[in-house]
Scaffold this motif. Structure first.
Motif, PDB file in Angstrom:
ATOM      1  N   SER A 142       0.802  -1.224   0.000  1.00  0.00           N
ATOM      2  CA  SER A 142       0.000   0.000   0.000  1.00  0.00           C
ATOM      3  C   SER A 142       0.833   1.271   0.000  1.00  0.00           C
ATOM      4  O   SER A 142       0.292   2.359  -0.183  1.00  0.00           O
ATOM      5  CB  SER A 142      -0.920   0.011   1.217  1.00  0.00           C
ATOM      6  N   ALA A 143       2.123   1.155   0.233  1.00  0.00           N
ATOM      7  CA  ALA A 143       2.994   2.335   0.266  1.00  0.00           C
ATOM      8  C   ALA A 143       4.394   1.945  -0.199  1.00  0.00           C
ATOM      9  O   ALA A 143       4.946   0.948   0.257  1.00  0.00           O
ATOM     10  CB  ALA A 143       3.039   2.929   1.669  1.00  0.00           C
ATOM     11  N   GLN A 144       4.930   2.731  -1.112  1.00  0.00           N
ATOM     12  CA  GLN A 144       6.282   2.526  -1.624  1.00  0.00           C
ATOM     13  C   GLN A 144       6.909   3.887  -1.874  1.00  0.00           C
ATOM     14  O   GLN A 144       6.203   4.858  -2.115  1.00  0.00           O
ATOM     15  CB  GLN A 144       6.273   1.743  -2.936  1.00  0.00           C
ATOM     16  N   PHE A 145       8.230   3.947  -1.820  1.00  0.00           N
ATOM     17  CA  PHE A 145       8.918   5.175  -2.195  1.00  0.00           C
ATOM     18  C   PHE A 145      10.341   4.858  -2.605  1.00  0.00           C
ATOM     19  O   PHE A 145      10.846   3.762  -2.348  1.00  0.00           O
ATOM     20  CB  PHE A 145       8.904   6.210  -1.055  1.00  0.00           C
ATOM     21  N   PHE A 146      10.959   5.813  -3.281  1.00  0.00           N
ATOM     22  CA  PHE A 146      12.396   5.733  -3.511  1.00  0.00           C
ATOM     23  C   PHE A 146      12.988   7.090  -3.200  1.00  0.00           C
ATOM     24  O   PHE A 146      12.334   8.127  -3.292  1.00  0.00           O
ATOM     25  CB  PHE A 146      12.746   5.264  -4.933  1.00  0.00           C
ATOM     26  N   LEU A 147      14.260   7.065  -2.776  1.00  0.00           N
ATOM     27  CA  LEU A 147      15.020   8.274  -2.485  1.00  0.00           C
ATOM     28  C   LEU A 147      16.359   8.168  -3.193  1.00  0.00           C
ATOM     29  O   LEU A 147      16.942   7.091  -3.290  1.00  0.00           O
ATOM     30  CB  LEU A 147      15.240   8.426  -0.974  1.00  0.00           C
ATOM     31  N   THR A 148      16.861   9.294  -3.654  1.00  0.00           N
ATOM     32  CA  THR A 148      18.137   9.323  -4.357  1.00  0.00           C
ATOM     33  C   THR A 148      18.785  10.685  -4.191  1.00  0.00           C
ATOM     34  O   THR A 148      18.114  11.662  -3.862  1.00  0.00           O
ATOM     35  CB  THR A 148      17.936   8.997  -5.859  1.00  0.00           C
ATOM     36  N   ASP A 149      20.093  10.731  -4.427  1.00  0.00           N
ATOM     37  CA  ASP A 149      20.774  12.025  -4.512  1.00  0.00           C
ATOM     38  C   ASP A 149      21.005  12.382  -5.978  1.00  0.00           C
ATOM     39  O   ASP A 149      21.612  13.393  -6.280  1.00  0.00           O
ATOM     40  CB  ASP A 149      22.086  12.019  -3.736  1.00  0.00           C
ATOM     41  N   SER A 150      20.562  11.532  -6.877  1.00  0.00           N
ATOM     42  CA  SER A 150      20.621  11.688  -8.333  1.00  0.00           C
ATOM     43  C   SER A 150      22.007  11.477  -8.934  1.00  0.00           C
ATOM     44  O   SER A 150      22.162  11.595 -10.133  1.00  0.00           O
ATOM     45  CB  SER A 150      20.100  13.066  -8.777  1.00  0.00           C
ATOM     46  N   THR A 151      23.005  11.157  -8.106  1.00  0.00           N
ATOM     47  CA  THR A 151      24.342  10.951  -8.651  1.00  0.00           C
ATOM     48  C   THR A 151      25.007   9.652  -8.191  1.00  0.00           C
ATOM     49  O   THR A 151      25.600   8.953  -8.997  1.00  0.00           O
ATOM     50  CB  THR A 151      25.280  12.125  -8.289  1.00  0.00           C
TER      51      THR A 151
END
Length: 192
Positions: A142-151
């Motif tokens: 029911s809940a997902q996410f992703f996090l990144t610094d883009s590099t």
């Protein structure tokens, strides 16, 4: 004789016609005793830190193809797990494929989902960016996410329960754990 039967039938009908309230009753749920919200720091040997609840446990992922820094945040009393998968970003092509896979994993639930909402996450002062997927309906996650610094860094998270997906029965627990996910996201930092 017919008159007697007729009178008895009328008497029974009139006796049953009291002032009764036959309104539908609300659906009942098991009482869930939620623990008090308190948080601690995760500072494992991975390139990130965040706060997580004291009633959760962080354990290494035991999936056969798991990599270093794949960990699970277990919520034993709720039979729930937040799976965290960290990946290095060696190239733009890998970064693009990680973003695409995150999107695909969230939208695999389209068959059972009533809606999928995307919320952009942006914390430029910490170089933390991402997308939070809120998936409504009787879906496995029911809940997902992703996090990144883009590099250099990328982490994906998805919440699962060890029960048959019935949103009406897990909704109180889901709302409770989503608040913990919000704290995790807001306190998330890259170590380097």
């Amino acid at each position: 004789m017919n008159r007697l039967v007729y009178c008895l039938v009328i008497a029974c009908i009139l006796a049953g016609c009291g002032n009764h309230d036959y309104s539908p009753k609300p659906r009942g749920y098991f009482r869930i005793d939620f623990p008090e919200k308190a948080y601690q720091d995760y500072t494992g040997g991975c390139p990130f830190t965040f706060k997580y609840p004291t009633y959760a446990e962080i354990v290494p992922d035991d999936y056969r193809i798991s990599k270093p820094c794949w960990v699970n945040m277990e919520f034993p009393q709720f039979k729930g797990t937040l799976h965290l998968s960290y990946e290095d970003i060696p190239s733009k092509a890998i970064f693009d494929s990680l973003i695409e896979h995150s999107h695909e994993f969230a939208f695999k639930h389209t068959v059972k989902a009533t809606s999928i909402e995307e919320q952009k996450l942006q914390y430029p002062e910490k170089k933390v960016y991402g997308i939070y997927y809120i998936i409504d309906g009787n879906t496995a996650s029911s809940a997902q996410f992703f996090l990144t610094d883009s590099t250099k860094h990328f982490i994906r998270a998805s919440l699962y329960f060890k029960n048959k997906p019935q949103i009406d029965s897990i909704q109180p627990v889901l709302n409770f754990i989503k608040k913990d996910m919000d704290v995790m996201i807001k306190t998330f930092k890259w170590k380097n």
